[in-house]
Design a protein around this motif. Structure first.
Motif, PDB file in Angstrom:
ATOM      1  N   ALA A 246       0.746  -1.213  -0.079  1.00  0.00           N
ATOM      2  CA  ALA A 246       0.142   0.097  -0.139  1.00  0.00           C
ATOM      3  C   ALA A 246       0.962   1.317  -0.040  1.00  0.00           C
ATOM      4  CB  ALA A 246      -0.998  -0.203   1.244  1.00  0.00           C
ATOM      5  N   LEU A 247       1.869   1.311   0.598  1.00  0.00           N
ATOM      6  CA  LEU A 247       2.893   2.394   0.762  1.00  0.00           C
ATOM      7  C   LEU A 247       3.654   2.484  -0.394  1.00  0.00           C
ATOM      8  CD1 LEU A 247       4.431   1.811   4.229  1.00  0.00           C
ATOM      9  CD2 LEU A 247       3.310   3.849   3.590  1.00  0.00           C
ATOM     10  N   VAL A 248       4.100   1.480  -1.121  1.00  0.00           N
ATOM     11  CA  VAL A 248       4.497   1.566  -2.509  1.00  0.00           C
ATOM     12  C   VAL A 248       3.491   2.036  -3.474  1.00  0.00           C
ATOM     13  CG1 VAL A 248       5.555   0.423  -4.635  1.00  0.00           C
ATOM     14  CG2 VAL A 248       6.511  -0.088  -2.093  1.00  0.00           C
ATOM     15  N   GLY A 249       2.301   1.717  -3.435  1.00  0.00           N
ATOM     16  CA  GLY A 249       1.125   2.252  -4.287  1.00  0.00           C
ATOM     17  C   GLY A 249       0.945   3.539  -3.864  1.00  0.00           C
ATOM     18  N   ALA A 250       0.936   4.161  -2.781  1.00  0.00           N
ATOM     19  CA  ALA A 250       0.943   5.439  -2.376  1.00  0.00           C
ATOM     20  C   ALA A 250       2.000   6.232  -3.133  1.00  0.00           C
ATOM     21  CB  ALA A 250       0.971   5.672  -0.874  1.00  0.00           C
ATOM     22  N   GLY A 251       3.286   5.620  -3.037  1.00  0.00           N
ATOM     23  CA  GLY A 251       4.356   6.415  -3.570  1.00  0.00           C
ATOM     24  C   GLY A 251       4.144   6.684  -5.097  1.00  0.00           C
ATOM     25  N   VAL A 252       3.668   5.412  -5.711  1.00  0.00           N
ATOM     26  CA  VAL A 252       3.618   5.651  -7.263  1.00  0.00           C
ATOM     27  C   VAL A 252       2.344   6.499  -7.509  1.00  0.00           C
ATOM     28  CG1 VAL A 252       2.463   4.420  -9.206  1.00  0.00           C
ATOM     29  CG2 VAL A 252       4.503   3.199  -7.548  1.00  0.00           C
ATOM     30  N   LEU A 253       1.254   6.616  -6.728  1.00  0.00           N
ATOM     31  CA  LEU A 253       0.284   7.628  -7.013  1.00  0.00           C
ATOM     32  C   LEU A 253       0.730   9.136  -6.682  1.00  0.00           C
ATOM     33  CD1 LEU A 253      -2.763   5.880  -5.423  1.00  0.00           C
ATOM     34  CD2 LEU A 253      -2.510   6.244  -7.656  1.00  0.00           C
ATOM     35  N   GLN A 254       1.526   9.263  -5.793  1.00  0.00           N
ATOM     36  CA  GLN A 254       2.066  10.606  -5.694  1.00  0.00           C
ATOM     37  C   GLN A 254       2.862  11.084  -6.718  1.00  0.00           C
ATOM     38  OE1 GLN A 254       2.762  11.404  -1.171  1.00  0.00           O
ATOM     39  NE2 GLN A 254       2.972   9.156  -1.508  1.00  0.00           N
ATOM     40  N   LEU A 255       3.637   9.954  -7.345  1.00  0.00           N
ATOM     41  CA  LEU A 255       4.455  10.271  -8.490  1.00  0.00           C
ATOM     42  C   LEU A 255       3.593  10.890  -9.690  1.00  0.00           C
ATOM     43  CD1 LEU A 255       7.373   7.782  -8.222  1.00  0.00           C
ATOM     44  CD2 LEU A 255       7.456  10.271  -7.734  1.00  0.00           C
ATOM     45  N   GLY A 256       2.522   9.869  -9.782  1.00  0.00           N
ATOM     46  CA  GLY A 256       1.494  10.350 -10.920  1.00  0.00           C
ATOM     47  C   GLY A 256       0.799  11.559 -10.533  1.00  0.00           C
TER      48      GLY A 256
ATOM     49  N   LEU B 210     -11.289  10.182  -2.812  1.00  0.00           N
ATOM     50  CA  LEU B 210     -10.586   9.125  -2.445  1.00  0.00           C
ATOM     51  C   LEU B 210      -9.138   8.863  -2.531  1.00  0.00           C
ATOM     52  CD1 LEU B 210     -13.173   6.927  -4.695  1.00  0.00           C
ATOM     53  CD2 LEU B 210     -13.289   7.256  -2.034  1.00  0.00           C
ATOM     54  N   LEU B 211      -8.438   9.467  -3.267  1.00  0.00           N
ATOM     55  CA  LEU B 211      -6.815   9.605  -3.205  1.00  0.00           C
ATOM     56  C   LEU B 211      -6.620  10.206  -1.957  1.00  0.00           C
ATOM     57  CD1 LEU B 211      -4.225   9.200  -4.565  1.00  0.00           C
ATOM     58  CD2 LEU B 211      -4.567  11.454  -5.656  1.00  0.00           C
ATOM     59  N   TRP B 212      -7.218  11.416  -1.463  1.00  0.00           N
ATOM     60  CA  TRP B 212      -6.710  11.961  -0.113  1.00  0.00           C
ATOM     61  C   TRP B 212      -7.016  11.009   0.995  1.00  0.00           C
ATOM     62  CZ3 TRP B 212      -4.027  14.321  -3.208  1.00  0.00           C
ATOM     63  CH2 TRP B 212      -4.437  15.259  -4.290  1.00  0.00           C
ATOM     64  N   ILE B 213      -8.190  10.461   1.172  1.00  0.00           N
ATOM     65  CA  ILE B 213      -8.472   9.342   2.109  1.00  0.00           C
ATOM     66  C   ILE B 213      -7.515   8.082   2.115  1.00  0.00           C
ATOM     67  CG2 ILE B 213     -10.167   7.706   2.791  1.00  0.00           C
ATOM     68  CD1 ILE B 213     -12.472   9.640   1.758  1.00  0.00           C
ATOM     69  N   PHE B 214      -7.056   7.620   0.899  1.00  0.00           N
ATOM     70  CA  PHE B 214      -6.282   6.581   0.667  1.00  0.00           C
ATOM     71  C   PHE B 214      -4.844   6.979   1.283  1.00  0.00           C
ATOM     72  CE2 PHE B 214      -3.029   4.573  -1.685  1.00  0.00           C
ATOM     73  CZ  PHE B 214      -3.027   3.057  -1.251  1.00  0.00           C
ATOM     74  N   LEU B 215      -4.324   8.257   0.911  1.00  0.00           N
ATOM     75  CA  LEU B 215      -3.116   8.761   1.379  1.00  0.00           C
ATOM     76  C   LEU B 215      -2.904   8.789   2.906  1.00  0.00           C
ATOM     77  CD1 LEU B 215      -1.989  11.042  -1.557  1.00  0.00           C
ATOM     78  CD2 LEU B 215      -1.088   8.765  -1.130  1.00  0.00           C
ATOM     79  N   THR B 216      -4.155   9.502   3.323  1.00  0.00           N
ATOM     80  CA  THR B 216      -4.235   9.777   4.987  1.00  0.00           C
ATOM     81  C   THR B 216      -4.166   8.306   5.552  1.00  0.00           C
ATOM     82  OG1 THR B 216      -5.195  11.706   4.521  1.00  0.00           O
ATOM     83  CG2 THR B 216      -5.535  10.777   6.722  1.00  0.00           C
ATOM     84  N   ALA B 217      -5.020   7.486   5.115  1.00  0.00           N
ATOM     85  CA  ALA B 217      -5.147   6.060   5.692  1.00  0.00           C
ATOM     86  C   ALA B 217      -3.760   5.421   5.961  1.00  0.00           C
ATOM     87  CB  ALA B 217      -6.218   5.291   5.037  1.00  0.00           C
ATOM     88  N   VAL B 218      -3.088   5.290   4.448  1.00  0.00           N
ATOM     89  CA  VAL B 218      -2.036   4.573   4.435  1.00  0.00           C
ATOM     90  C   VAL B 218      -0.695   5.002   5.479  1.00  0.00           C
ATOM     91  CG1 VAL B 218      -0.038   3.834   2.913  1.00  0.00           C
ATOM     92  CG2 VAL B 218      -2.343   3.581   2.127  1.00  0.00           C
ATOM     93  N   TYR B 219      -0.518   6.509   5.371  1.00  0.00           N
ATOM     94  CA  TYR B 219       0.498   6.852   6.258  1.00  0.00           C
ATOM     95  C   TYR B 219       0.047   6.975   7.639  1.00  0.00           C
ATOM     96  CZ  TYR B 219       2.913   8.535   2.057  1.00  0.00           C
ATOM     97  OH  TYR B 219       3.674   8.617   0.830  1.00  0.00           O
ATOM     98  N   GLY B 220      -1.294   6.855   8.070  1.00  0.00           N
ATOM     99  CA  GLY B 220      -1.727   6.892   9.311  1.00  0.00           C
ATOM    100  C   GLY B 220      -1.477   5.415   9.843  1.00  0.00           C
ATOM    101  N   LEU B 221      -1.735   4.294   8.985  1.00  0.00           N
ATOM    102  CA  LEU B 221      -1.287   3.055   9.315  1.00  0.00           C
ATOM    103  C   LEU B 221       0.093   2.972   9.566  1.00  0.00           C
ATOM    104  CD1 LEU B 221      -4.031   1.260   7.113  1.00  0.00           C
ATOM    105  CD2 LEU B 221      -4.186   1.355   9.450  1.00  0.00           C
ATOM    106  N   ALA B 222       1.061   3.340   8.786  1.00  0.00           N
ATOM    107  CA  ALA B 222       2.498   3.127   9.082  1.00  0.00           C
ATOM    108  C   ALA B 222       2.772   3.744  10.356  1.00  0.00           C
ATOM    109  CB  ALA B 222       3.165   3.815   7.897  1.00  0.00           C
TER     110      ALA B 222
END
Length: 138
Positions: A5-15, A118-130
């Motif tokens: 999920a973190l790698v996916g978040a990273g890829v999404l942020q590069l996009g 949805l993207l902002w929710i995903f990024l917030t959740a992934v970093y919150g879980l980390a």
């Protein structure tokens, strides 16, 4: 699973960084910004460039250090707190700062608004879980 999920978040942020490079053309900002002073126009585009650099940096660091972002340590926790707060603030801006008049009733703009929310929710959740995992609670 969180590493993926973190790698996916990273890829999404590069996009997202690439998309931000395209926004001036898509929204014809150079034309619209002619109505403001040179000072304001230059600040606007310099800030846009720094947003691109910042988001690309978030993505690159996340991809490179996804496992480390979950480990206990002052740097991982500090970065997780910052990224969680940053994306939570962006999520808040998405739902509180933008008028629904900008997107309501327009299919493409409504879709974009929902997708970005949805993207902002995903990024917030992934970093919150980390962050929770780095504190030994996840």
């Amino acid at each position: 699973m969180l590493t993926l999920a973190l790698v996916g978040a990273g890829v999404l942020q590069l996009g997202l960084a690439v998309i931000n490079l395209l926004l001036p053309r898509w929204f014809r900002w150079r034309v619209e910004m002619r109505a403001v002073s040179l000072f304001t126009r230059q600040i606007f585009f310099v800030h846009l460039a720094f947003i691109v650099i910042l988001v690309a940096g978030f993505g690159a660091v996340t991809i490179a250090a996804a496992p480390e972002l979950q480990q206990p340590g002052i740097l991982s926790r500090a970065l997780d707190v910052f990224l969680t707060a940053f994306w939570a603030a962006r999520l808040t801006a998405q739902v509180a700062a933008y008028s629904p008049q900008l997107w309501r009733g327009n299919g493409w703009k409504t879709t974009a608004h929902v997708a970005m929310t949805l993207l902002w929710i995903f990024l917030t959740a992934v970093y919150g879980l980390a962050l929770l995992r780095a504190w030994g609670r996840g």
